[in-house]
Design a protein around this motif. Structure first.
Motif, short mmCIF file in Angstrom:
data_model
loop_
_atom_site.label_atom_id
_atom_site.label_comp_id
_atom_site.label_asym_id
_atom_site.label_seq_id
_atom_site.Cartn_x
_atom_site.Cartn_y
_atom_site.Cartn_z
N VAL A 191 0.86 -1.18 0.00
CA VAL A 191 0.00 0.00 0.00
C VAL A 191 0.89 1.22 0.00
CG1 VAL A 191 -1.78 1.25 1.25
CG2 VAL A 191 -1.78 -1.24 1.25
N TYR A 192 1.04 1.88 -1.15
CA TYR A 192 1.91 3.06 -1.20
C TYR A 192 1.36 4.19 -2.04
CZ TYR A 192 3.51 1.24 -5.71
OH TYR A 192 3.57 0.77 -6.98
N ASN A 193 0.26 3.98 -2.75
CA ASN A 193 -0.16 4.99 -3.71
C ASN A 193 -1.55 5.53 -3.44
OD1 ASN A 193 -1.53 2.70 -4.34
ND2 ASN A 193 -1.10 2.75 -6.54
N ARG A 194 -1.97 5.53 -2.16
CA ARG A 194 -3.28 6.09 -1.83
C ARG A 194 -3.19 7.61 -1.75
NH1 ARG A 194 -6.77 2.14 0.60
NH2 ARG A 194 -5.99 0.12 -0.07
N TYR A 195 -4.20 8.29 -2.30
CA TYR A 195 -4.20 9.75 -2.28
C TYR A 195 -5.44 10.30 -1.58
CZ TYR A 195 -0.13 10.13 -5.25
OH TYR A 195 1.14 10.05 -5.73
N ASP A 196 -6.14 9.44 -0.82
CA ASP A 196 -7.29 9.93 -0.08
C ASP A 196 -6.82 10.55 1.24
OD1 ASP A 196 -6.69 7.78 1.56
OD2 ASP A 196 -8.25 6.50 0.71
N ASP A 197 -7.76 10.89 2.11
CA ASP A 197 -7.42 11.60 3.34
C ASP A 197 -6.49 10.79 4.23
OD1 ASP A 197 -8.91 13.74 2.57
OD2 ASP A 197 -10.69 13.19 3.74
N ASP A 198 -6.59 9.47 4.16
CA ASP A 198 -5.79 8.62 5.02
C ASP A 198 -4.53 8.13 4.31
OD1 ASP A 198 -7.67 8.85 7.01
OD2 ASP A 198 -8.80 7.11 6.33
N GLY A 199 -4.27 8.63 3.10
CA GLY A 199 -3.15 8.14 2.31
C GLY A 199 -1.82 8.10 3.03
N PRO A 200 -1.44 9.17 3.75
CA PRO A 200 -0.14 9.15 4.41
C PRO A 200 0.03 8.06 5.45
CG PRO A 200 -0.98 11.39 4.25
CD PRO A 200 -2.09 10.48 3.87
N LEU A 201 -1.11 7.51 5.93
CA LEU A 201 -1.02 6.48 6.95
C LEU A 201 -1.31 5.09 6.40
CD1 LEU A 201 -2.62 8.24 10.04
CD2 LEU A 201 -0.23 7.81 9.56
N LEU A 202 -1.42 4.97 5.10
CA LEU A 202 -1.68 3.66 4.49
C LEU A 202 -0.48 3.24 3.66
CD1 LEU A 202 -5.39 4.13 3.46
CD2 LEU A 202 -4.53 2.41 5.02
N GLN A 203 0.71 3.46 4.19
CA GLN A 203 1.90 3.19 3.41
C GLN A 203 3.02 2.70 4.32
OE1 GLN A 203 2.66 6.36 0.52
NE2 GLN A 203 0.90 7.41 1.35
N GLY A 204 3.90 1.91 3.74
CA GLY A 204 5.14 1.59 4.44
C GLY A 204 5.09 0.32 5.26
N GLY A 205 6.28 -0.20 5.52
CA GLY A 205 6.46 -1.38 6.35
C GLY A 205 7.60 -1.14 7.31
N GLU A 206 8.14 -2.21 7.86
CA GLU A 206 9.25 -2.07 8.79
C GLU A 206 10.12 -3.32 8.75
OE1 GLU A 206 10.37 -0.33 13.09
OE2 GLU A 206 8.27 -0.67 12.64
N ALA A 207 11.44 -3.11 8.83
CA ALA A 207 12.40 -4.21 8.86
C ALA A 207 13.26 -4.08 10.11
CB ALA A 207 13.29 -4.19 7.61
N VAL A 208 13.57 -5.22 10.73
CA VAL A 208 14.35 -5.27 11.96
C VAL A 208 15.32 -6.45 11.87
CG1 VAL A 208 14.27 -5.50 14.47
CG2 VAL A 208 12.43 -4.32 13.30
N LEU A 209 16.54 -6.26 12.34
CA LEU A 209 17.48 -7.37 12.50
C LEU A 209 17.48 -7.79 13.96
CD1 LEU A 209 20.74 -6.59 10.47
CD2 LEU A 209 18.95 -8.24 9.93
N ASP A 210 17.40 -9.11 14.21
CA ASP A 210 17.45 -9.57 15.60
C ASP A 210 18.89 -9.82 16.02
OD1 ASP A 210 18.23 -12.13 14.69
OD2 ASP A 210 16.19 -12.94 14.82
N ALA A 211 19.07 -10.27 17.26
CA ALA A 211 20.41 -10.45 17.82
C ALA A 211 21.22 -11.50 17.06
CB ALA A 211 20.32 -10.83 19.30
N GLY A 212 20.55 -12.41 16.38
CA GLY A 212 21.23 -13.44 15.60
C GLY A 212 21.50 -13.05 14.17
N GLY A 213 21.15 -11.82 13.79
CA GLY A 213 21.38 -11.36 12.43
C GLY A 213 20.28 -11.73 11.46
N ASN A 214 19.15 -12.25 11.95
CA ASN A 214 18.04 -12.59 11.07
C ASN A 214 17.15 -11.37 10.83
OD1 ASN A 214 18.50 -15.47 10.73
ND2 ASN A 214 18.00 -15.63 12.91
N LEU A 215 16.65 -11.27 9.62
CA LEU A 215 15.78 -10.17 9.24
C LEU A 215 14.32 -10.51 9.52
CD1 LEU A 215 15.63 -7.37 7.69
CD2 LEU A 215 15.07 -8.75 5.67
N HIS A 216 13.60 -9.56 10.12
CA HIS A 216 12.15 -9.66 10.30
C HIS A 216 11.54 -8.49 9.54
CE1 HIS A 216 12.45 -12.47 13.86
NE2 HIS A 216 13.68 -11.98 13.77
N PHE A 217 10.45 -8.75 8.82
CA PHE A 217 9.84 -7.72 7.97
C PHE A 217 8.33 -7.75 8.13
CE2 PHE A 217 8.01 -6.57 3.75
CZ PHE A 217 8.34 -5.22 3.78
#
Length: 411
Positions: A191-217
């Motif tokens: 979800v990245y191309n919404r242009y309605d009133d809530d568009g800025p909050l309907l975008q993006g994800g998150e990535a984290v590396l744990d202590a063992g070097g594994n990626l969580h997304f």
């Protein structure tokens, strides 16, 4: 307990907030708050990260473009250097900005739009100025997460089809070439191309590396409803993918947040748009997910929980920061055995006066266990920073090396 003697008295912009949790939990220090910059319009949620000297760095967007402010010292009420503009040629898109630190070097990824087409940009801050990060010509897709590994190498997640396969991939540029590691293929578009009133909050994800070097997304999918995608595995793959958990129709909003504890367990916070209009928390439980509400009571004109950020501290305690746009408050929830204990940190303006981006925030933990929060205050049209001095128990743990601190961005 207040810490007014720890720097607050000399800062005219400082506000000391009583830091005892609303339900009576003891041991929390007071929040100390200062204004970082005036805002010419809230465009995207900010990103916060601590550098190698425990200085807070905030990247945010206003009507003038993307900007960067760096604290002049560590701890509470540090003072701030003048913000650095990135002087970009395209309008800033509604997607989030991502920030990661390797000592005093910062990496930044963000969306921009040329017309209705999203582009991805990456910059590196060398301590004085921002420079373009060298990539190959096919890597200009918007980032949906950015991490740096133990060697200081940046990696980011993008939705990508140039190499002939469509889906999420981990992109790494090293040794003069870029590599694309499949992460979650053919699972639906972000979800990245919404242009309605809530568009800025309907975008993006998150990535984290744990202590063992594994990626969580973690990512919202635009699959005609509101589904969550979660993937984890080593940076070189393969990844285990759950692409349809906690499903419902158009229920997710507010940039989902992800943190991982020392045991590798993911913790998620996001806003439910309908029908409950509240802040929800999920964690991995065996082969499935356990979920519960932190707070409810909002509606379509007053969301509760927009732009939440979840952290796990050195003692393994879960913290969630979020905006209550029904009551115009920045809030902090701590998970206890008896339930969620919630305190109000600051007043930020309501959704009616400030829109859905009022209270948009990013939180992080520094090396001492102190917590910083950068957030938009629509009531004063300013970007603010709140810092909570670490509890004595946390300082003791860090001193003896008792537990590892999982450091993450809204990055």
């Amino acid at each position: 307990m207040s810490y007014a003697s720890n720097g607050c008295w000399f800062a005219a912009s400082c506000v000391l907030v009583a830091g005892v949790l609303a339900t009576g939990a003891a041991g929390q220090a007071g929040w100390q708050i200062e204004s970082v910059a005036g805002m010419g319009g809230n465009v995207v949620p900010p990103a916060l990260v601590f550098d190698g000297q425990d200085r807070a760095n905030v990247v945010y967007g206003d009507s003038g473009g993307v900007r960067h402010a760096r604290a002049t010292g560590a701890g509470a009420i540090p003072g701030w250097a003048s913000s650095v503009g990135l002087n970009l040629s395209y309008s800033l898109g509604g997607g989030p900005v991502y920030l990661a630190a390797v000592q005093d070097v910062l990496y930044l990824g963000f969306h921009q739009h040329g017309g209705r087409t999203p582009y991805g940009y990456l910059r590196v801050f060398d301590g004085t100025d921002w420079q373009p990060y060298v990539t190959d010509s096919s890597s200009g897709q918007p980032p949906y997460g950015l991490v740096t590994d133990a060697a200081g190498q940046p990696h980011w997640v993008m939705y990508h089809s140039t190499t002939g396969s469509v889906g999420y991939k981990v992109y790494t540029y090293a040794g003069g070439a870029g590599t694309y590691t499949p992460l979650a293929m053919n699972v639906g578009s972000p979800v990245y191309n919404r242009y309605d009133d809530d568009g800025p909050l309907l975008q993006g994800g998150e990535a984290v590396l744990d202590a063992g070097g594994n990626l969580h997304f973690l990512q919202y999918l635009d699959a005609g409803g509101g589904t969550l995608l979660y993937a984890n595995g080593p940076l070189g793959g393969p990844f285990q993918v759950d692409d349809n958990f906690d499903p419902s129709w158009k229920v997710k909003l507010g940039l989902p947040s992800l943190a991982v504890d020392a045991g590798g367990t993911p913790h998620i916070a996001y806003t439910e748009q309908w029908p409950t209009y509240g802040l929800k928390y999920l964690t991995r439980s065996g082969d499935g997910w356990a979920s519960e509400y932190i707070e409810t009571g909002g509606d379509i004109g007053a969301y509760v929980g927009t732009s939440p950020d979840v952290l796990v501290d050195a003692a393994g305690q879960v913290h969630v920061f979020y905006a209550d746009l029904a009551n115009g408050l920045l809030k902090h929830a701590v998970k206890q055995a008896s339930g969620w204990q919630i305190e109000s940190i600051d007043t930020i303006g309501t959704q009616a006066t400030g829109g859905v981006l009022a209270g948009s925030l990013s939180a992080a933990i520094d090396s001492t266990g102190g917590i910083g929060v950068a957030y938009y205050d629509a009531a004063s049209s300013s970007l603010k920073y709140a810092y909570m001095v670490p509890e004595p128990a946390t300082l003791a743990l860090l001193a003896i090396g008792g537990l590892a601190v999982i450091r993450r961005r809204r990055a």
